[in-house]
Scaffold this motif. Structure first.
Motif, PDB file in Angstrom:
ATOM      1  N   UNK A 150      47.821  24.544 -26.195  1.00 61.38           N
ATOM      2  CA  UNK A 150      49.133  24.784 -26.808  1.00 61.38           C
ATOM      3  C   UNK A 150      49.308  24.019 -28.113  1.00 61.38           C
ATOM      4  N   UNK A 151      48.842  22.781 -28.133  1.00 55.49           N
ATOM      5  CA  UNK A 151      48.962  21.986 -29.363  1.00 55.49           C
ATOM      6  C   UNK A 151      48.061  22.584 -30.453  1.00 55.49           C
ATOM      7  N   UNK A 152      46.852  23.000 -30.054  1.00 53.94           N
ATOM      8  CA  UNK A 152      45.938  23.617 -31.022  1.00 53.94           C
ATOM      9  C   UNK A 152      46.528  24.897 -31.592  1.00 53.94           C
ATOM     10  N   UNK A 153      47.188  25.646 -30.732  1.00 53.31           N
ATOM     11  CA  UNK A 153      47.813  26.895 -31.159  1.00 53.31           C
ATOM     12  C   UNK A 153      48.871  26.624 -32.233  1.00 53.31           C
ATOM     13  N   UNK A 154      49.676  25.586 -32.029  1.00 55.86           N
ATOM     14  CA  UNK A 154      50.700  25.239 -33.027  1.00 55.86           C
ATOM     15  C   UNK A 154      50.062  24.820 -34.354  1.00 55.86           C
ATOM     16  N   UNK A 155      48.988  24.054 -34.269  1.00 56.43           N
ATOM     17  CA  UNK A 155      48.339  23.600 -35.505  1.00 56.43           C
ATOM     18  C   UNK A 155      47.807  24.803 -36.291  1.00 56.43           C
ATOM     19  N   UNK A 156      47.136  25.696 -35.603  1.00 50.35           N
ATOM     20  CA  UNK A 156      46.532  26.843 -36.288  1.00 50.35           C
ATOM     21  C   UNK A 156      47.583  27.852 -36.776  1.00 50.35           C
TER      22      UNK A 156
ATOM     23  N   UNK B  46      60.324  21.926 -35.087  1.00 55.28           N
ATOM     24  CA  UNK B  46      59.580  22.155 -36.317  1.00 55.28           C
ATOM     25  C   UNK B  46      58.170  21.627 -36.211  1.00 55.28           C
ATOM     26  N   UNK B  47      57.311  22.035 -37.147  1.00 50.66           N
ATOM     27  CA  UNK B  47      55.946  21.519 -37.157  1.00 50.66           C
ATOM     28  C   UNK B  47      55.974  20.141 -37.820  1.00 50.66           C
TER      29      UNK B  47
END
Ligand code: HEC
Ligand code: HEC
Length: 344
Positions: A59-65, A75-76
């Motif tokens: 999930x965290x990787x998904x947000x980063x990408x 927010x990011x």
């Protein structure tokens, strides 16, 4: 007994493609990860291999990408780049029916059929299965010093693109782990390989000798691209350009909307400073068509092959499209669409 097996056979027949390749007893199904089959056959796991996925990290990787950074408080935060997110240039879905297909015409067809962006970067789908990155002519853009460490190391390739292609910063160790988990969630599955029934049976057979296993590893690896080639070419010479007079309008419209407007659109921060991008505005088409004969930044023939460089005062840049990601005839399709729209 007789009845039950007829029912089973009928079931298999009805579900068609999904099961037709699995008539023999096999430990694998369509969604079995290719990496796990290779490892079961005795292949060495790559350094970036993640055996057990941690959904929180995915999930965290998904947000980063997708969003540019870990998502907190609506927010990011601590964005990797102020100027881009990874999906400005890379898809996260397959780009062809099978993973050994890198033909630009079938890539465009697949993009149209599946309503996906058509982008200058290679898809992240299956990226953990590859053994080389930033192939071909990318060295010409980024230089040997940056490319060499990235060519056979996925972590270094991700760092290179986070910093250089995204005009941002390198990932922290925690972010890198998260990104690797997310990328592993889109690794190649058995269904992505164009295997015949006989090949599938061979891969799944019990009691294989060491020789057969080695052969099956080679067979599997021949069914997907180990690395995406990239060829930078010069723009079509002025005398040879069709200047919009010939070309496939449907393809051209798709490229305009799903490739160019992916960045050049008023909603996107990427194109704060670009000169066109209101989408359907006829001014844009007239402006673009007026530059067809030129070999400079206004010309779609030129800019697609040269891109722009990131500058201090304009950090956003346009990537070069290799001929694998946009063919010359697709550029003619784009020109045909622009010319047709400019006359409406
Ligand atoms: C402005 C465009 C752009 C952005 C933004 C971008 N990339 Fe890239 N990236 C490229 C291009 C162009 C290539 C080289 C062509 C290719 O993908 O094969 C590339 C290549 C890569 C590769 C090697 C792919 C391969 O198979 O050879 C990785 C890994 C990568 N990028 C990761 C990322 C990550 C992670 C991000 C976000 C933090 C990101 N990129 C953002 C344009 C971009
Ligand atoms: C990854 C994002 C991205 C994609 C995809 C992209 N561009 Fe660009 N393009 C840019 C950026 C950013 C600039 C501005 C660079 C600058 O001002 O130095 C630019 C500049 C241009 C320019 C120069 C004039 C201007 O607006 O500043 C043209 C023409 C252009 N792009 C055409 C295209 C076409 C045609 C396509 C599709 C085939 C396309 N671009 C796809 C990001 C992109």
């Amino acid at each position: 007994m007789f009845r039950r097996s007829t029912v089973v056979i009928a079931f298999i027949a009805c579900t068609g493609f999904a099961t037709s390749k699995f008539l023999q007893p096999t430990p694998y199904d369509r969604d079995t990860a290719v990496s796990s089959i290779l490892i079961a056959l005795g292949d060495e796991a790559p350094e970036h291999y993640i055996g057990t996925m941690d959904m929180e990290k995915v999930g965290m990787g998904k947000d980063i990408i997708n969003l540019g950074g870990a998502y907190e408080n609506g927010g990011a935060t601590n964005r990797v780049s102020e100027h881009f997110v990874c999906i400005d240039c890379h898809n996260i879905q397959p780009e062809a029916p099978f993973a050994d297909d890198n033909n630009p015409d079938s890539r465009l067809k697949y993009s149209i059929e599946n309503n996906q962006p058509y982008l200058p970067g290679s898809t992240f789908y299956g990226i953990t299965n590859r053994t080389s990155w930033f192939n071909g002519d990318h060295e010409r853009k980024y230089g040997k010093e940056l490319i060499e460490p990235a060519r056979h190391d996925l972590v270094n390739a991700i760092q290179l693109c986070s910093k250089e292609c995204s005009v941002g910063r390198m990932l922290t160790q925690e972010e890198m782990q998260a990104v690797l988990h997310y990328l592993t969630s889109m690794e190649l599955k058995l269904k992505d390989l164009n295997l015949s029934e006989a090949e599938l049976a061979s891969i799944s057979a019990n009691g294989q000798t060491a020789e057969q296993k080695a052969q099956n590893i080679r067979l599997i690896k021949s069914k997907y691209l180990q690395g995406y080639p990239a060829t930078f070419v010069e723009e079509i010479p002025k005398k040879e350009r069709k200047m919009g007079e010939e070309g496939n309008l449907d393809n051209g419209k798709w490229i305009y909307e799903k490739s160019c407007l992916h960045c050049h659109s008023p909603q996107k921060t990427v194109t704060d400073r670009t000169l066109f991008g209101t989408g359907k505005d006829q001014k844009d088409f007239k402006w673009l068509a007026s530059y067809f004969k030129k070999s400079n930044g206004g010309s779609v023939y030129w800019i697609t092959r040269h891109g722009t460089a990131s500058k201090e005062h304009i950090p956003q840049y346009m990537p070069i499209y290799s001929k694998e990601k946009l063919s010359d005839s697709q550029i003619e399709d784009l020109a045909a669409y622009i010319l047709a729209e400019s006359k409406k």
